[in-house]
Write an enzyme that holds these catalytic residues in place. Structure first.
Site, PDB file in Angstrom:
ATOM      1  N   ASP A 133       0.817  -1.214   0.000  1.00 53.51           N
ATOM      2  CA  ASP A 133       0.000   0.000   0.000  1.00 53.51           C
ATOM      3  C   ASP A 133       0.853   1.267   0.000  1.00 53.51           C
ATOM      4  OD1 ASP A 133      -2.395  -1.244  -0.122  1.00 53.51           O
ATOM      5  OD2 ASP A 133      -3.034  -0.824   1.930  1.00 53.51           O
ATOM      6  N   ASP A 286      -7.093  -7.413  14.035  1.00 51.47           N
ATOM      7  CA  ASP A 286      -6.683  -8.770  14.385  1.00 51.47           C
ATOM      8  C   ASP A 286      -7.500  -9.310  15.549  1.00 51.47           C
ATOM      9  OD1 ASP A 286      -5.612  -6.940  16.133  1.00 51.47           O
ATOM     10  OD2 ASP A 286      -3.522  -7.431  15.713  1.00 51.47           O
TER      11      ASP A 286
END
Length: 480
Positions: A133, A286
């Site tokens: 990214d 997460d």
């Protein structure tokens, strides 16, 4: 005239005396009727929170002691070597995807890509997916060149980019799993850009998932390559060693719950899909995924003797941003998931209570508030207010016990305990502030700042020799 001046002076003195008496009376009234009762209430609340944290710490210490004495580590139930032999003998190597999300990782991209490409696994059953990214076009070209280099060596590397950073890391991982070539993959290993797994990492994790179809995640611990860089990294190591040695091990051994650390773990892709995939609603994507997968009935295993090299933040600015994300995210997540956890019927009520009370409330909120409110504000204030007394257990025994339990996991740094206490007290202000922002979902609740990595290339030079060339060529299927 002289008498008149004297009379006026006496009147002024009397007025000043009266004013001082009124001020002291008012001050005494405020102190006795407002400040002291409020301080006593604060002491009571902080004492309750201290006891809650103390019970949690002692409980985990007892569990880990039993695990050590009786050898009840969950992953030890499986005979890893036998599982590896069975996989190799029957040629049942599953297709494994390795994801490496990165964002402008100039100092570490070669290390992570090289380590992932050096993993010991049949090359025709392994896909290394680099999710870049980066906004720096020059750096993008360098990362792509590094990927092409490993492609020429026979490693199946996929270089993926996006035109935006929607969802940040969660968005990148989500987009990566949508690629057509991922359809054949059964498991996905995730490594942040500064993580360097050993070449046998997959052989020490995937067999557990093959043996137990109810297992959705295998998590490894972290090993810090720059722990000795400065005092701050040594103190970070002490806190994180406790997290992995105690918190993660206890959660795995008791089959209750422990969070995915966002990296150095292998997921069953079916578990990710069953949980609803990656979501970017908090800064702890997460933990979000792990909670949802757990509520779907998936089980996790923590492999404490498998460590993956990585880098600790070596500047205070980077560490402060990291801690804001790690403290704000869980508070924001529990705000959004409490109802879902309470009404979930697929897991036991014990597991739900453990998740809300122990994992979130005590460890992610109370622990920060006690350190800041009690030890940094209330405790010092009671020294100046003799009307308020602290009992010895609250003032001495509980803090000392909690401190010992938190630092004993890093014996080599036990002499730094005073510095660790001071450092944790300073950080408690930032963590408490972040937790409140997360609970109230204020402006910075979803602030995402990538932790700066400096590479520490010279310190890792010896550790990366093993991954300078690919372990397998196309078509090979040998075990380590």
């Amino acid at each position: 005239m002289r008498n008149l001046v004297l009379e006026k002076s006496e009147v002024r003195v009397m007025n000043m005396t009266n004013n001082n008496e009124c001020y002291h009376a008012w001050k005494s009234m405020i102190r006795g009727q407002v400040f002291v009762p409020l301080l006593r209430l604060a002491v009571l609340l902080c004492s309750v929170m201290s006891i809650m944290l103390f019970i949690e710490r002692v409980y985990m210490a007892i569990v880990i002691l039993c695990v050590k004495v009786f050898g009840k580590k969950r992953y030890a139930r499986y005979k890893l070597e036998a599982l590896k032999e069975d996989v190799e003998l029957n040629k049942i190597h599953p297709m494994v995807l390795v994801q490496i999300p990165m964002y402008n990782e100039k100092e570490v991209y070669k290390l992570s890509i090289g380590a992932a490409c050096g993993l010991s696994w049949p090359s025709h059953r392994l896909i290394v997916q680099v999710l870049d990214d980066s906004t720096n076009e020059v750096l993008r070209e360098l990362v792509e060149i590094e990927c092409l280099k490993w492609m020429e060596k026979g490693v199946n590397v996929k270089y993926e980019t996006r035109n935006n950073r929607n969802g940040y890391k969660a968005g990148a991982l989500k987009e990566g799993l949508k690629k057509k070539y991922v359809g054949d993959c059964e498991f996905v290993a995730i490594f942040d850009a500064d993580f360097q797994p050993e070449e046998d990492f997959l052989w020490r994790t995937v067999p557990f998932l093959l043996e137990n179809p109810e297992l959705g995640l295998v998590q490894a611990r972290w090993k810090f390559v720059n722990a000795d860089e400065c005092l701050m990294t040594r103190l970070q190591e002490m806190s994180l060693d406790y997290h992995f040695t105690i918190e993660q091990e206890v959660g795995s051994s008791t089959c209750s719950f422990f969070g995915f650390n966002g990296t150095a773990g292998v997921w069953r892709i079916q578990a990710i899909d069953d949980a609803g995939g990656w979501k970017d609603r908090t800064t702890v994507e997460d933990m979000d995924l792990a909670v949802r997968a757990s509520l779907k009935g998936w089980k996790f295993a923590f492999v404490g003797d498998l460590a993956v090299r990585n880098e600790l933040p070596s500047t205070f600015k980077a560490y402060r941003y990291q801690q804001h994300r790690w403290s704000c995210g869980p508070a924001n997540l529990i705000r959004k998931m409490t109802k879902e956890i309470i009404f979930c019927e697929k897991v036991s009520i014990f597991k739900r209570l453990h998740l809300i009370y122990s994992f979130f409330f005590v460890r992610k909120i109370i622990a920060h508030w006690v350190t800041f409110l009690f030890y940094c504000i209330v405790f010092p204030t009671t020294v100046l207010v003799p009307e308020v007394h602290l009992t010895k257990p609250i003032a001495i025994y509980i803090p000392v016990t909690v401190t010992i339990l938190n630092t004993i996991c890093t014996p080599r740094s036990i002499h730094l305990v005073i510095f660790w206490i001071l450092f944790e007290n300073v950080m408690s202000l930032h963590r408490t502030k972040a937790a409140i922002i997360g609970l109230l979902e204020a402006n910075r609740a979803n602030e995402w700042v990538v932790t700066e990595k400096l590479g520490n290339t010279m310190k890792q030079k010896n550790n990366t020799k093993a991954v300078k060339k690919s372990r397998f060529r196309v078509g090979e299927s040998q075990s380590p």
